[in-house]
Design a protein around this motif. Structure first.
Motif, PDB file in Angstrom:
ATOM      1  N   THR A  52     -10.491   8.966  12.218  1.00  0.00           N
ATOM      2  CA  THR A  52     -11.067   8.073  11.611  1.00  0.00           C
ATOM      3  C   THR A  52     -10.758   6.652  12.134  1.00  0.00           C
ATOM      4  OG1 THR A  52      -9.793   7.854   9.744  1.00  0.00           O
ATOM      5  CG2 THR A  52     -11.571   9.240   9.444  1.00  0.00           C
ATOM      6  N   GLY A  53      -9.677   6.662  12.674  1.00  0.00           N
ATOM      7  CA  GLY A  53      -9.017   5.331  13.293  1.00  0.00           C
ATOM      8  C   GLY A  53      -8.499   4.730  12.055  1.00  0.00           C
ATOM      9  N   ASN A  54      -8.387   5.173  10.944  1.00  0.00           N
ATOM     10  CA  ASN A  54      -7.821   4.274   9.560  1.00  0.00           C
ATOM     11  C   ASN A  54      -6.263   4.222   9.990  1.00  0.00           C
ATOM     12  OD1 ASN A  54     -10.010   3.805   8.381  1.00  0.00           O
ATOM     13  ND2 ASN A  54     -10.126   5.975   7.319  1.00  0.00           N
ATOM     14  N   THR A  55      -5.752   3.146   9.731  1.00  0.00           N
ATOM     15  CA  THR A  55      -4.472   2.829   9.623  1.00  0.00           C
ATOM     16  C   THR A  55      -3.990   3.114   8.025  1.00  0.00           C
ATOM     17  OG1 THR A  55      -4.825   0.536   9.238  1.00  0.00           O
ATOM     18  CG2 THR A  55      -4.365   1.082  11.357  1.00  0.00           C
ATOM     19  N   PRO A  56      -2.884   3.142   7.624  1.00  0.00           N
ATOM     20  CA  PRO A  56      -2.541   3.199   6.209  1.00  0.00           C
ATOM     21  C   PRO A  56      -3.187   1.914   5.640  1.00  0.00           C
ATOM     22  CG  PRO A  56      -0.639   3.818   7.372  1.00  0.00           C
ATOM     23  CD  PRO A  56      -1.544   3.432   8.413  1.00  0.00           C
ATOM     24  N   LEU A  57      -3.150   0.613   6.323  1.00  0.00           N
ATOM     25  CA  LEU A  57      -3.625  -0.561   5.552  1.00  0.00           C
ATOM     26  C   LEU A  57      -5.206  -0.378   5.285  1.00  0.00           C
ATOM     27  CD1 LEU A  57      -3.172  -3.400   4.622  1.00  0.00           C
ATOM     28  CD2 LEU A  57      -3.733  -4.191   6.927  1.00  0.00           C
ATOM     29  N   HIS A  58      -5.935   0.334   6.203  1.00  0.00           N
ATOM     30  CA  HIS A  58      -7.272   0.486   5.966  1.00  0.00           C
ATOM     31  C   HIS A  58      -7.278   1.520   4.847  1.00  0.00           C
ATOM     32  CE1 HIS A  58      -8.256  -0.247  10.160  1.00  0.00           C
ATOM     33  NE2 HIS A  58      -9.360  -0.382   9.852  1.00  0.00           N
ATOM     34  N   PHE A  59      -6.661   2.457   4.645  1.00  0.00           N
ATOM     35  CA  PHE A  59      -6.557   3.393   3.417  1.00  0.00           C
ATOM     36  C   PHE A  59      -6.338   2.774   2.068  1.00  0.00           C
ATOM     37  CE2 PHE A  59      -4.492   5.991   0.479  1.00  0.00           C
ATOM     38  CZ  PHE A  59      -5.331   7.001   0.074  1.00  0.00           C
ATOM     39  N   VAL A  60      -5.207   2.204   1.840  1.00  0.00           N
ATOM     40  CA  VAL A  60      -5.000   1.288   0.662  1.00  0.00           C
ATOM     41  C   VAL A  60      -6.024   0.032   0.284  1.00  0.00           C
ATOM     42  CG1 VAL A  60      -2.489   1.762   0.923  1.00  0.00           C
ATOM     43  CG2 VAL A  60      -3.326  -0.581   1.935  1.00  0.00           C
ATOM     44  N   CYS A  61      -6.519  -0.476   1.302  1.00  0.00           N
ATOM     45  CA  CYS A  61      -7.648  -1.472   0.963  1.00  0.00           C
ATOM     46  C   CYS A  61      -8.877  -0.963   0.512  1.00  0.00           C
ATOM     47  CB  CYS A  61      -7.881  -2.341   2.308  1.00  0.00           C
ATOM     48  SG  CYS A  61      -6.686  -3.392   2.869  1.00  0.00           S
ATOM     49  N   CYS A  62      -9.212   0.462   0.957  1.00  0.00           N
ATOM     50  CA  CYS A  62     -10.316   1.000   0.332  1.00  0.00           C
ATOM     51  C   CYS A  62     -10.046   1.743  -0.876  1.00  0.00           C
ATOM     52  CB  CYS A  62     -10.789   2.041   1.507  1.00  0.00           C
ATOM     53  SG  CYS A  62     -11.570   1.365   2.963  1.00  0.00           S
ATOM     54  N   ASN A  63      -8.776   1.721  -1.435  1.00  0.00           N
ATOM     55  CA  ASN A  63      -8.703   2.477  -2.518  1.00  0.00           C
ATOM     56  C   ASN A  63      -7.935   1.675  -3.879  1.00  0.00           C
ATOM     57  OD1 ASN A  63      -9.152   5.616  -2.223  1.00  0.00           O
ATOM     58  ND2 ASN A  63      -8.325   4.940  -0.180  1.00  0.00           N
ATOM     59  N   GLY A  64      -8.133   0.289  -3.600  1.00  0.00           N
ATOM     60  CA  GLY A  64      -7.730  -0.779  -4.529  1.00  0.00           C
ATOM     61  C   GLY A  64      -6.329  -0.580  -5.075  1.00  0.00           C
ATOM     62  N   ALA A  65      -5.257  -0.673  -3.925  1.00  0.00           N
ATOM     63  CA  ALA A  65      -4.162  -0.612  -3.899  1.00  0.00           C
ATOM     64  C   ALA A  65      -3.692  -2.014  -4.348  1.00  0.00           C
ATOM     65  CB  ALA A  65      -3.273  -0.378  -2.588  1.00  0.00           C
ATOM     66  N   PRO A  66      -2.677  -2.256  -5.315  1.00  0.00           N
ATOM     67  CA  PRO A  66      -1.879  -3.576  -5.605  1.00  0.00           C
ATOM     68  C   PRO A  66      -1.446  -4.350  -4.564  1.00  0.00           C
ATOM     69  CG  PRO A  66      -0.387  -1.818  -6.288  1.00  0.00           C
ATOM     70  CD  PRO A  66      -1.547  -1.017  -5.678  1.00  0.00           C
ATOM     71  N   LEU A  67      -1.535  -5.643  -4.832  1.00  0.00           N
ATOM     72  CA  LEU A  67      -1.002  -6.513  -3.879  1.00  0.00           C
ATOM     73  C   LEU A  67       0.423  -6.343  -3.185  1.00  0.00           C
ATOM     74  CD1 LEU A  67      -1.345  -9.097  -2.375  1.00  0.00           C
ATOM     75  CD2 LEU A  67      -0.399 -10.469  -4.267  1.00  0.00           C
ATOM     76  N   ALA A  68       1.465  -5.776  -3.920  1.00  0.00           N
ATOM     77  CA  ALA A  68       2.502  -5.305  -3.455  1.00  0.00           C
ATOM     78  C   ALA A  68       2.799  -4.373  -2.288  1.00  0.00           C
ATOM     79  CB  ALA A  68       3.602  -4.893  -4.446  1.00  0.00           C
ATOM     80  N   VAL A  69       1.718  -3.357  -2.518  1.00  0.00           N
ATOM     81  CA  VAL A  69       1.451  -2.323  -1.254  1.00  0.00           C
ATOM     82  C   VAL A  69       0.899  -2.901  -0.165  1.00  0.00           C
ATOM     83  CG1 VAL A  69       0.178  -0.281  -0.940  1.00  0.00           C
ATOM     84  CG2 VAL A  69       1.510  -0.660  -2.986  1.00  0.00           C
ATOM     85  N   VAL A  70      -0.185  -3.631  -0.302  1.00  0.00           N
ATOM     86  CA  VAL A  70      -0.835  -4.219   0.885  1.00  0.00           C
ATOM     87  C   VAL A  70       0.177  -5.064   1.409  1.00  0.00           C
ATOM     88  CG1 VAL A  70      -2.804  -5.729   1.445  1.00  0.00           C
ATOM     89  CG2 VAL A  70      -2.922  -3.952  -0.089  1.00  0.00           C
ATOM     90  N   ARG A  71       0.994  -6.109   0.782  1.00  0.00           N
ATOM     91  CA  ARG A  71       1.660  -7.090   1.417  1.00  0.00           C
ATOM     92  C   ARG A  71       2.934  -6.228   2.086  1.00  0.00           C
ATOM     93  NH1 ARG A  71       2.449 -12.330   0.559  1.00  0.00           N
ATOM     94  NH2 ARG A  71       1.382 -12.188  -1.352  1.00  0.00           N
ATOM     95  N   GLY A  94     -11.344  -4.503  -4.008  1.00  0.00           N
ATOM     96  CA  GLY A  94      -9.978  -5.107  -3.976  1.00  0.00           C
ATOM     97  C   GLY A  94      -9.970  -6.294  -4.607  1.00  0.00           C
ATOM     98  N   ALA A  95      -8.622  -6.560  -5.136  1.00  0.00           N
ATOM     99  CA  ALA A  95      -8.257  -7.516  -5.941  1.00  0.00           C
ATOM    100  C   ALA A  95      -8.433  -8.869  -4.946  1.00  0.00           C
ATOM    101  CB  ALA A  95      -6.811  -7.491  -6.315  1.00  0.00           C
ATOM    102  N   ALA A  96      -8.612 -10.014  -5.512  1.00  0.00           N
ATOM    103  CA  ALA A  96      -8.885 -11.092  -4.783  1.00  0.00           C
ATOM    104  C   ALA A  96      -7.694 -11.731  -4.291  1.00  0.00           C
ATOM    105  CB  ALA A  96      -9.453 -12.315  -5.788  1.00  0.00           C
ATOM    106  N   SER A  97      -6.368 -11.318  -4.842  1.00  0.00           N
ATOM    107  CA  SER A  97      -5.109 -11.631  -4.038  1.00  0.00           C
ATOM    108  C   SER A  97      -5.083 -10.955  -2.711  1.00  0.00           C
ATOM    109  CB  SER A  97      -4.098 -11.290  -5.151  1.00  0.00           C
ATOM    110  OG  SER A  97      -3.970  -9.892  -5.574  1.00  0.00           O
ATOM    111  N   VAL A  98      -5.482  -9.639  -2.881  1.00  0.00           N
ATOM    112  CA  VAL A  98      -5.532  -8.822  -1.609  1.00  0.00           C
ATOM    113  C   VAL A  98      -6.293  -9.500  -0.617  1.00  0.00           C
ATOM    114  CG1 VAL A  98      -5.940  -6.520  -0.377  1.00  0.00           C
ATOM    115  CG2 VAL A  98      -4.784  -6.674  -2.764  1.00  0.00           C
ATOM    116  N   VAL A  99      -7.549  -9.819  -0.729  1.00  0.00           N
ATOM    117  CA  VAL A  99      -8.689 -10.496   0.166  1.00  0.00           C
ATOM    118  C   VAL A  99      -7.988 -11.694   0.474  1.00  0.00           C
ATOM    119  CG1 VAL A  99     -10.805 -11.517   0.320  1.00  0.00           C
ATOM    120  CG2 VAL A  99     -10.501  -9.257  -0.965  1.00  0.00           C
ATOM    121  N   ASP A 100      -7.115 -12.454  -0.175  1.00  0.00           N
ATOM    122  CA  ASP A 100      -6.596 -13.749   0.112  1.00  0.00           C
ATOM    123  C   ASP A 100      -5.512 -13.487   1.251  1.00  0.00           C
ATOM    124  OD1 ASP A 100      -7.649 -15.952  -1.169  1.00  0.00           O
ATOM    125  OD2 ASP A 100      -6.924 -15.548  -3.097  1.00  0.00           O
ATOM    126  N   LEU A 101      -4.765 -12.425   0.755  1.00  0.00           N
ATOM    127  CA  LEU A 101      -3.636 -12.267   1.816  1.00  0.00           C
ATOM    128  C   LEU A 101      -4.217 -11.870   3.308  1.00  0.00           C
ATOM    129  CD1 LEU A 101      -0.627 -11.501   2.522  1.00  0.00           C
ATOM    130  CD2 LEU A 101      -1.103  -9.238   1.699  1.00  0.00           C
TER     131      LEU A 101
END
Length: 249
Positions: free
Chosen positions: A58-77, A106-113
């Protein structure tokens, strides 16, 4: 000495458990399954290289995965800090992680980051549609809409092949009054443009039985829309008590 030995053994067991968690985390990400935030953060701390893994199919990195699954900001950061270039990585379909975040709530804080790390990503498209089109269509929060607009206000004026601006998507998908207001503030002219089925945003909001507050905002942005023949039937059948200010001519 015995106490020291016991401590060393305890530490060795803890390290072994953490390494096993790292292996499990890798498998979970690449198989598209879920994992708790605590387990993720512990495993990533132990093995930051996990952030660079790419699923061959799929070419997915872990960041792709968590962004597609509503992960909290701490995980994305944590992932972004471990591997900043992941924000620029594309999967096999050409999608950046921010596309998954916007398309999957995804949360607005994630999109902001993600925008902070990769500002140019605000101009990403899925086909003819911008991220702002997606946010308007998929019931994203007004905070996410505003985050996208703050990076590219002109996105509100972008139109697809049928002439739809993000406002048309918001109207047709029952977006909240706050989202509609943000889009109108960025591009009030969009209320006058025809889009899907040759309809104005007011038509689309009535057909979709959008929230009355959203209908009123769109109506007041382009009052003359109420003079069109289609509007008479749309108000009668879908107006939900939101009255026209003008009698049909």
């Amino acid at each position: 000495r015995r106490v020291c030995l016991e401590r060393l053994l305890a530490r060795a067991r803890a390290n072994a458990d953490t390494m096993e968690a790292s292996k499990e985390l890798s498998a979970l990400f690449l198989d598209g399954r879920s994992i708790s935030s605590d387990a993720f953060l512990a495993a990533l701390h132990s093995n930051p290289a996990l952030a660079t893994e790419v699923h061959a199919a799929t070419g997915n990195t872990p960041l792709h995965f968590v962004c597609c699954n509503g992960a909290p900001l701490a995980v994305v950061r944590a992932l972004v800090e471990a591997y900043p270039d992941a924000a620029r990585a594309r999967d096999v379909e050409g999608n950046l992680p921010i596309t998954g975040a916007v398309a999957n709530g995804g949360a607005a804080s994630v999109v902001d980051l993600l925008l902070e790390v990769h500002p140019e990503s605000v101009r990403e498209r899925q086909g003819k549609h911008t991220l702002l089109h997606l946010a308007a269509a998929l019931d994203q929060s007004v905070e996410t809409v505003q985050a996208l607009l703050s990076c590219w206000e002109g996105a509100a004026a972008e139109r697809d092949a049928e002439g739809n601006a993000p406002l048309h998507f918001a109207a047709a998908c029952q977006a909240s009054p706050a989202v509609v207001q943000a889009l109108l503030a960025a591009c009030p002219e969009a209320a006058t443009w025809t889009g899907k089925m040759g309809r104005l945003p007011l038509n689309l909001s009535l057909l979709a039985e959008a929230p009355p507050g959203s209908i009123e905002l769109i109506r007041d942005a382009h009052p003359d829309a109420q003079r069109t023949l289609e509007i008479v039937a749309d108000y009668r059948n879908h107006g939900l008590g939101v009255g026209s200010k003008f009698p049909p001519q």
